[in-house]
Design a protein around this motif. Structure first.
Motif, PDB file in Angstrom:
ATOM      1  N   ILE A   1       0.875  -1.167   0.000  1.00 43.97           N
ATOM      2  CA  ILE A   1       0.000   0.000   0.000  1.00 43.97           C
ATOM      3  C   ILE A   1       0.915   1.220   0.000  1.00 43.97           C
ATOM      4  O   ILE A   1       1.741   1.377   0.896  1.00 43.97           O
ATOM      5  CB  ILE A   1      -0.910   0.034   1.240  1.00 43.97           C
ATOM      6  CG1 ILE A   1      -1.787  -1.218   1.301  1.00 43.97           C
ATOM      7  CG2 ILE A   1      -1.781   1.295   1.246  1.00 43.97           C
ATOM      8  CD1 ILE A   1      -2.579  -1.348   2.603  1.00 43.97           C
ATOM      9  N   LEU A   2       0.784   2.057  -1.019  1.00 38.34           N
ATOM     10  CA  LEU A   2       1.603   3.264  -1.133  1.00 38.34           C
ATOM     11  C   LEU A   2       0.793   4.458  -0.634  1.00 38.34           C
ATOM     12  O   LEU A   2      -0.320   4.696  -1.093  1.00 38.34           O
ATOM     13  CB  LEU A   2       2.006   3.494  -2.592  1.00 38.34           C
ATOM     14  CG  LEU A   2       2.750   2.350  -3.285  1.00 38.34           C
ATOM     15  CD1 LEU A   2       3.016   2.707  -4.738  1.00 38.34           C
ATOM     16  CD2 LEU A   2       4.060   2.019  -2.564  1.00 38.34           C
ATOM     17  N   MET A   3       1.360   5.205   0.304  1.00 37.55           N
ATOM     18  CA  MET A   3       0.676   6.359   0.876  1.00 37.55           C
ATOM     19  C   MET A   3       1.595   7.567   0.798  1.00 37.55           C
ATOM     20  O   MET A   3       2.785   7.462   1.082  1.00 37.55           O
ATOM     21  CB  MET A   3       0.255   6.069   2.317  1.00 37.55           C
ATOM     22  CG  MET A   3      -0.569   4.798   2.445  1.00 37.55           C
ATOM     23  SD  MET A   3      -1.117   4.423   4.139  1.00 37.55           S
ATOM     24  CE  MET A   3      -2.470   5.592   4.319  1.00 37.55           C
ATOM     25  N   LYS A   4       1.031   8.698   0.396  1.00 33.76           N
ATOM     26  CA  LYS A   4       1.822   9.923   0.262  1.00 33.76           C
ATOM     27  C   LYS A   4       0.974  11.099   0.710  1.00 33.76           C
ATOM     28  O   LYS A   4      -0.223  11.162   0.422  1.00 33.76           O
ATOM     29  CB  LYS A   4       2.246  10.122  -1.187  1.00 33.76           C
ATOM     30  CG  LYS A   4       3.096  11.372  -1.435  1.00 33.76           C
ATOM     31  CD  LYS A   4       3.271  11.662  -2.916  1.00 33.76           C
ATOM     32  CE  LYS A   4       4.121  10.628  -3.602  1.00 33.76           C
ATOM     33  NZ  LYS A   4       4.424  10.988  -5.011  1.00 33.76           N
TER      34      LYS A   4
ATOM     35  N   TRP B   1      -4.626   3.062  -8.140  1.00 33.65           N
ATOM     36  CA  TRP B   1      -4.924   4.196  -7.265  1.00 33.65           C
ATOM     37  C   TRP B   1      -6.280   4.048  -6.603  1.00 33.65           C
ATOM     38  O   TRP B   1      -7.290   3.845  -7.280  1.00 33.65           O
ATOM     39  CB  TRP B   1      -4.897   5.513  -8.059  1.00 33.65           C
ATOM     40  CG  TRP B   1      -3.558   5.871  -8.611  1.00 33.65           C
ATOM     41  CD1 TRP B   1      -3.174   5.867  -9.921  1.00 33.65           C
ATOM     42  CD2 TRP B   1      -2.406   6.273  -7.861  1.00 33.65           C
ATOM     43  NE1 TRP B   1      -1.855   6.239 -10.035  1.00 33.65           N
ATOM     44  CE2 TRP B   1      -1.358   6.492  -8.787  1.00 33.65           C
ATOM     45  CE3 TRP B   1      -2.156   6.462  -6.499  1.00 33.65           C
ATOM     46  CZ2 TRP B   1      -0.083   6.893  -8.394  1.00 33.65           C
ATOM     47  CZ3 TRP B   1      -0.891   6.860  -6.106  1.00 33.65           C
ATOM     48  CH2 TRP B   1       0.124   7.075  -7.047  1.00 33.65           C
ATOM     49  N   ILE B   2      -6.298   4.133  -5.288  1.00 36.81           N
ATOM     50  CA  ILE B   2      -7.564   4.203  -4.549  1.00 36.81           C
ATOM     51  C   ILE B   2      -7.929   5.670  -4.351  1.00 36.81           C
ATOM     52  O   ILE B   2      -9.070   6.076  -4.570  1.00 36.81           O
ATOM     53  CB  ILE B   2      -7.450   3.482  -3.189  1.00 36.81           C
ATOM     54  CG1 ILE B   2      -7.057   2.013  -3.388  1.00 36.81           C
ATOM     55  CG2 ILE B   2      -8.775   3.570  -2.425  1.00 36.81           C
ATOM     56  CD1 ILE B   2      -6.797   1.255  -2.084  1.00 36.81           C
TER      57      ILE B   2
ATOM     58  N   ASP C   1      -2.213  10.752  -1.622  1.00 37.10           N
ATOM     59  CA  ASP C   1      -2.430   9.637  -2.541  1.00 37.10           C
ATOM     60  C   ASP C   1      -2.405   8.338  -1.749  1.00 37.10           C
ATOM     61  O   ASP C   1      -1.629   8.204  -0.798  1.00 37.10           O
ATOM     62  CB  ASP C   1      -1.314   9.553  -3.596  1.00 37.10           C
ATOM     63  CG  ASP C   1      -1.196  10.808  -4.445  1.00 37.10           C
ATOM     64  OD1 ASP C   1      -2.228  11.425  -4.751  1.00 37.10           O
ATOM     65  OD2 ASP C   1      -0.059  11.159  -4.808  1.00 37.10           O
ATOM     66  N   VAL C   2      -3.240   7.396  -2.184  1.00 43.18           N
ATOM     67  CA  VAL C   2      -3.172   6.029  -1.659  1.00 43.18           C
ATOM     68  C   VAL C   2      -3.304   5.096  -2.848  1.00 43.18           C
ATOM     69  O   VAL C   2      -4.264   5.207  -3.628  1.00 43.18           O
ATOM     70  CB  VAL C   2      -4.296   5.732  -0.640  1.00 43.18           C
ATOM     71  CG1 VAL C   2      -4.191   4.276  -0.162  1.00 43.18           C
ATOM     72  CG2 VAL C   2      -4.238   6.686   0.538  1.00 43.18           C
ATOM     73  N   GLY C   3      -2.331   4.193  -3.014  1.00 42.40           N
ATOM     74  CA  GLY C   3      -2.372   3.261  -4.134  1.00 42.40           C
ATOM     75  C   GLY C   3      -1.871   1.893  -3.730  1.00 42.40           C
ATOM     76  O   GLY C   3      -1.337   1.704  -2.631  1.00 42.40           O
TER      77      GLY C   3
END
Length: 290
Positions: A121-124, A166-167, A133-135
């Motif tokens: 889970i990528l969070m920025k 991308w969520i 962003d959450v992807g």
């Protein structure tokens, strides 16, 4: 906000679609997940900045070592919200699949060796723009470029962002108003006196802009900071006669919508100066102003 899943022909479609479905189900659906995550970023930053105890107000003022803890804080808060356990190796177990959680406040996500070939889970979050962003991605070796850091973590190359499911993309989260507030304004608020006077100065000077509960706590600098907002001893005693109302996203949503002040989450407050007879009458009837 844009919700951008990958095409069904993508090699990781089945893996990532299953993870997203499980996450959104645990989070109560996309809308509830969005509100939770946006509040989670604000909470994580505010707790690490820790304004009530440190007299610091922005991310730039904290120590380098503290910045590394933001990722851990986000990971803990996300896992707690979703009610999902920690994995044996990675940060999260999603229906038995180990998933890493990678958080950045910069441009790139750093991927450790144990995460290569695994989902993440990528969070920025960017404190200057208050956009996040959450992807989801499978950290395939071909998506990474080797960085020059000592532990040889890889970075997801910008050209490989096409493989991110991308969520949330460039989604607004509650901003840290201190980031854009001139120092003279900050000084005027913090020098206004005790907690209720500082809060009154804050909501009089910054109108129509949502302010998070944790930031209210930082300025109130009291154990029962909510008391410093109310009437009978709080900021409303000072602002009420000036026809300035403090509205809470949790209880005053109808008023916030009527005055066009949204979006305001349940963890935020916003002030509004009533100037028309109708607005004054309405806010008086709701006991928001005098």
């Amino acid at each position: 906000m844009s919700h951008a899943p990958l095409d069904s022909s993508h090699q990781d479609y089945l893996t990532l679609s299953a993870i997203e479905a499980a996450i959104l189900a645990a989070g109560g659906g996309l809308n509830a997940f969005t509100e939770m995550v946006t509040g989670l970023f604000r909470q994580a930053f505010d707790e690490v900045i820790d304004a009530p105890r440190t007299n610091r107000f922005t991310l730039a003022e904290i120590e380098k070592t503290e910045k590394t803890y933001i990722g851990t804080k986000v990971e803990i808060l996300l896992r707690n919200f979703l009610g999902m356990p920690k994995g044996a190796v990675l940060d999260l177990s999603v229906n038995g699949t180990e998933v890493d959680i990678k958080m950045t406040t910069k441009r790139d996500w750093m991927i450790p060796r144990e995460s290569i070939g695994r989902p993440a889970i990528l969070m920025k979050a960017d404190e200057r723009t208050a956009l996040c962003d959450v992807g989801l991605i499978v950290c395939r070796p071909e998506y990474l470029r080797t960085s020059n850091n000592q532990d040889k973590k890889g970075q997801i190359a910008a050209a490989q962002y096409v493989h991110i499911w991308w969520i949330l993309r460039r989604q607004r989260y509650p901003k840290n108003f201190w980031e854009v507030l001139p120092l003279a304004e900050r000084k005027a608020i913090m020098d206004a006196g005790t907690g209720k006077w500082r809060l009154a100065a804050l909501f009089e000077r910054i109108q129509g802009q949502p302010i998070s509960r944790s930031q209210v706590q930082a300025i109130g600098q009291q154990h029962d900071y909510m008391k410093r907002l109310r009437k009978n001893g709080g900021a409303r005693d000072i602002l009420g006669p000036k026809q300035i109302a403090i509205l809470w996203g949790s209880k005053d949503r109808d008023l916030i919508e009527r005055f066009g002040l949204g979006p305001v989450t349940s963890e935020e407050f916003v002030s509004y100066h009533a100037t028309t007879a109708d607005d004054v009458a309405l806010l008086r009837a709701r006991d928001h102003i005098d």
